[in-house]
Design an enzyme around this catalytic site. Structure first.
Site, short mmCIF file in Angstrom:
data_model
loop_
_atom_site.label_atom_id
_atom_site.label_comp_id
_atom_site.label_asym_id
_atom_site.label_seq_id
_atom_site.Cartn_x
_atom_site.Cartn_y
_atom_site.Cartn_z
N ASP A 4 63.52 -30.66 115.02
CA ASP A 4 64.63 -30.67 115.74
C ASP A 4 65.79 -31.91 115.31
OD1 ASP A 4 66.52 -29.79 117.28
OD2 ASP A 4 65.65 -30.34 119.23
N ASP A 10 55.06 -28.35 114.58
CA ASP A 10 55.28 -27.30 115.05
C ASP A 10 56.95 -26.82 114.91
OD1 ASP A 10 56.18 -29.16 116.61
OD2 ASP A 10 55.11 -28.36 118.65
P1 IMP Z 1 62.54 -33.84 116.92
O1 IMP Z 1 62.03 -35.40 116.76
O2 IMP Z 1 63.74 -34.05 117.50
O3 IMP Z 1 62.68 -33.57 115.51
O4 IMP Z 1 61.49 -33.21 117.70
C1 IMP Z 1 60.21 -32.74 117.33
C2 IMP Z 1 59.47 -32.57 118.33
O5 IMP Z 1 60.19 -32.20 119.62
C3 IMP Z 1 58.36 -31.39 118.25
O6 IMP Z 1 57.19 -31.70 117.65
C4 IMP Z 1 58.37 -30.51 119.37
O7 IMP Z 1 57.15 -31.29 120.17
C5 IMP Z 1 59.69 -31.07 120.23
N1 IMP Z 1 60.45 -29.92 120.29
C6 IMP Z 1 61.75 -29.69 119.55
N2 IMP Z 1 62.32 -28.32 119.82
C7 IMP Z 1 61.45 -27.91 120.69
C8 IMP Z 1 61.78 -26.72 121.22
O8 IMP Z 1 62.58 -25.82 121.25
N3 IMP Z 1 60.38 -26.24 122.11
C9 IMP Z 1 59.51 -27.16 122.43
N4 IMP Z 1 59.32 -28.39 121.87
C10 IMP Z 1 60.40 -28.86 120.98
#
Ligand code: IMP
Length: 179
Positions: A101, A98
């Site tokens: 980040d 989705d």
């Molecule tokens: P990462 O491991 O920090 O890249 O995060 C990825 C996961 O964090 C995504 O699959 C989402 O489930 C969650 N996530 C990151 N940013 C958001 C946001 O703005 N809204 C909701 N979920 C987020």
């Protein structure tokens, strides 16, 4: 627009157009390759469902569940809660996310699937927050939209498991998580 949404980032019509475009690219890139689309539960479900309608070559789907988020901040630790069922040795994998980040989730999953002998792994993500990166991670090949580092919900994205059912993606008003 719902009263807890600050602004709409992607309308449902825009999401459909994005899925048409990415679906066309995947169709061209994966002729005769039967890619395995691996969706990360639960946030990728609506994106996976819309995207696969626009892929016109043979393909299969599977799902994994990993956890890293609690509330609006990444916890920095990734745990695999559900593994894929398919044998991924020699397969061309497209990880469907989705949002990317920090990059931590996607990189951990890529390392995990890579160690199991996948032939290739690419990333398809509806949203990308490049400013949020804290780890060096593979650059997503298919990106719907790059956004500012704001917390968004809808079309699969949640805040404490809520708002996944919104048909669009919007920025969540701060009072919702600061109260
Ligand atoms: P990462 O491991 O920090 O890249 O995060 C990825 C996961 O964090 C995504 O699959 C989402 O489930 C969650 N996530 C990151 N940013 C958001 C946001 O703005 N809204 C909701 N979920 C987020």
């Amino acid at each position: 627009m719902e009263n807890f949404i600050e602004e709409v980032v992607l309308s449902n019509e825009e999401i459909v157009r994005i899925c048409e475009k990415i679906g066309k690219q995947i169709t061209e890139d994966y002729q005769n390759k039967n890619p395995l689309l691996v969706g990360l539960l639960k946030g990728s479900v609506p994106f996976m469902a819309e995207l696969m309608k626009h892929i016109k070559c043979d393909m299969e789907i599977d799902f994994m569940e990993v956890s890293s988020y609690a509330g609006v901040n990444s916890t920095g630790a990734v745990t695999i809660l559900k593994d894929v069922k398919a044998d991924i040795r020699g397969r061309d994998i497209i990880l469907v996310e989705d949002i990317v980040d920090t990059g931590l989730t996607i990189q951990e999953v890529i390392n995990f699937l890579g160690s199991r002998g996948a032939r290739s792994i690419e990333i398809a993500t509806l949203l990308d927050k490049p400013a949020g990166r804290t780890v060096k991670c593979q650059i997503p090949k298919y990106i719907g939209l790059e956004i500012e580092p704001k917390f968004v919900v809808g079309f699969g994205l949640d805040y404490n498991q809520k708002y996944r059912n919104l048909p669009y993606v919007g920025v969540l008003k701060r009072w919702v998580y600061e109260k």
